[in-house]
Each structure stands twice: as C-alpha cells, then as structure tokens.
Design a protein around this motif. Structure first.
Motif, PDB file in Angstrom:
ATOM      1  N   ARG A 284       0.609  -2.359  -6.548  1.00 53.56           N
ATOM      2  CA  ARG A 284       0.446  -3.811  -6.481  1.00 53.56           C
ATOM      3  C   ARG A 284       0.488  -4.242  -5.019  1.00 53.56           C
ATOM      4  O   ARG A 284       1.506  -4.062  -4.344  1.00 53.56           O
ATOM      5  N   LEU A 285      -0.612  -4.783  -4.549  1.00 52.68           N
ATOM      6  CA  LEU A 285      -0.682  -5.292  -3.189  1.00 52.68           C
ATOM      7  C   LEU A 285      -0.313  -6.769  -3.172  1.00 52.68           C
ATOM      8  O   LEU A 285      -0.601  -7.506  -4.114  1.00 52.68           O
TER       9      LEU A 285
ATOM     10  N   THR B  70      -9.461   4.997  -2.406  1.00 52.98           N
ATOM     11  CA  THR B  70      -8.785   5.186  -1.128  1.00 52.98           C
ATOM     12  C   THR B  70      -9.488   4.398  -0.032  1.00 52.98           C
ATOM     13  O   THR B  70     -10.698   4.533   0.162  1.00 52.98           O
ATOM     14  N   ALA B  71      -8.731   3.552   0.646  1.00 52.12           N
ATOM     15  CA  ALA B  71      -9.301   2.686   1.680  1.00 52.12           C
ATOM     16  C   ALA B  71      -8.173   1.867   2.316  1.00 52.12           C
ATOM     17  O   ALA B  71      -7.042   1.863   1.816  1.00 52.12           O
ATOM     18  N   VAL B  72      -8.520   1.185   3.380  1.00 51.89           N
ATOM     19  CA  VAL B  72      -7.648   0.138   3.901  1.00 51.89           C
ATOM     20  C   VAL B  72      -8.028  -1.147   3.188  1.00 51.89           C
ATOM     21  O   VAL B  72      -9.211  -1.520   3.167  1.00 51.89           O
TER      22      VAL B  72
ATOM     23  N   GLN C 191      -4.064  -7.744   8.509  1.00 55.29           N
ATOM     24  CA  GLN C 191      -4.190  -6.538   9.330  1.00 55.29           C
ATOM     25  C   GLN C 191      -4.540  -5.316   8.509  1.00 55.29           C
ATOM     26  O   GLN C 191      -4.916  -4.283   9.078  1.00 55.29           O
ATOM     27  N   GLY C 192      -4.427  -5.417   7.192  1.00 58.84           N
ATOM     28  CA  GLY C 192      -4.780  -4.320   6.311  1.00 58.84           C
ATOM     29  C   GLY C 192      -3.595  -3.477   5.894  1.00 58.84           C
ATOM     30  O   GLY C 192      -2.595  -3.377   6.610  1.00 58.84           O
ATOM     31  N   THR C 193      -3.711  -2.877   4.725  1.00 61.27           N
ATOM     32  CA  THR C 193      -2.698  -1.948   4.222  1.00 61.27           C
ATOM     33  C   THR C 193      -3.418  -0.742   3.620  1.00 61.27           C
ATOM     34  O   THR C 193      -4.403  -0.896   2.900  1.00 61.27           O
TER      35      THR C 193
ATOM     36  N   GLY D 208       0.820  -1.203   0.000  1.00 60.29           N
ATOM     37  CA  GLY D 208       0.000   0.000   0.000  1.00 60.29           C
ATOM     38  C   GLY D 208       0.854   1.253   0.000  1.00 60.29           C
ATOM     39  O   GLY D 208       2.081   1.194   0.134  1.00 60.29           O
ATOM     40  N   GLY D 209       0.191   2.388  -0.172  1.00 60.12           N
ATOM     41  CA  GLY D 209       0.919   3.641  -0.166  1.00 60.12           C
ATOM     42  C   GLY D 209       0.099   4.769  -0.740  1.00 60.12           C
ATOM     43  O   GLY D 209      -1.116   4.643  -0.906  1.00 60.12           O
ATOM     44  N   LEU D 210       0.782   5.857  -1.032  1.00 58.19           N
ATOM     45  CA  LEU D 210       0.155   7.051  -1.599  1.00 58.19           C
ATOM     46  C   LEU D 210       0.498   7.128  -3.081  1.00 58.19           C
ATOM     47  O   LEU D 210       1.667   7.013  -3.463  1.00 58.19           O
TER      48      LEU D 210
END
Length: 116
Positions: free
Chosen positions: A18-19, A90-92, A108-110, A8-10
């Motif tokens: 790419r997750l 935009t989200a977790v 745990q989410g990103t 994740g990131g901005l």
C-alpha cells in the motif's frame, strides 16, 4: 504543494503493498491526483487517477482489478493499494497532483520491487 510518497519496498510476486502520498503546503489548491510509475529503461506511465472528490477513478489496463486508488482529503493523503503484484510492476512509483489552475506537482518517488 509538496508530495511525499511512502510504502514502497520489496515483495514477492502475488503479494501486496500500500503506497501513500502525503500532501502539504497549499493543499486547498489540489484537484485531481494520480499515480505514475517508471521502470528502468522505460518511459513514465500513468497507473491510476482520481478526481478531487474521489468519486471517479481510472486505471491503466495493466493494473485493473489489482490496484485501487483512493484519497482521504481530510488527511491530505492519497493511497494506492496494490494486490496480486507481478514482477512487471517493478518500478519507481510517483505521486502526481494537479492544482485547480493546472499546475502539476510530483513527489520524489518510492521504489517497488516485485521478485518472482
């Protein structure tokens, strides 16, 4: 089973991310997997899903044609390629996996943030 997301990131609108979701523990028990996301003030929603062998996928209408889910069972890793990102993406983002007996696991989410 433990699930750990990364990637994740901005990013600016129109960009790509790419997750990855790395699974560990009793990975032999994992069946279908998927990605979910939760934006501030909203319910968690499904983004994409993939079967155990990776031969069948499904997507939320909002991401069809832009996101691609895949998995590499040899590496116990699932991916989400996100292209043409929009601010509303935009989200977790959470990794999800089902065991063959129906037990559900979450990462745990990103955080993914898309700027306009």
């Amino acid at each position: 089973v433990q699930l750990v997301e990364s990637g994740g990131g901005l990013v600016q609108a129109g960009g790509s991310l790419r997750l990855s979701c790395a699974a560990s523990g009793s990975t032999f028990s994992i069946s279908a997997m998927g990605w979910y996301r939760q934006a501030p003030g909203k319910q968690r929603e499904v983004v994409a899903g993939i079967t155990s062998g990776g031969n069948s996928t499904n997507y939320a209408d909002s991401v069809k044609g832009r996101f691609t889910i895949s998995r590499d069972n040899a590496k116990n890793t699932m991916y989400l390629q996100m292209n043409s990102l929009k601010p509303e993406d935009t989200a977790v983002y959470y990794c999800n996996a089902f065991s063959k007996i129906g037990v559900r696991y979450w990462g745990q989410g990103t955080q993914v943030t898309v700027s306009s």
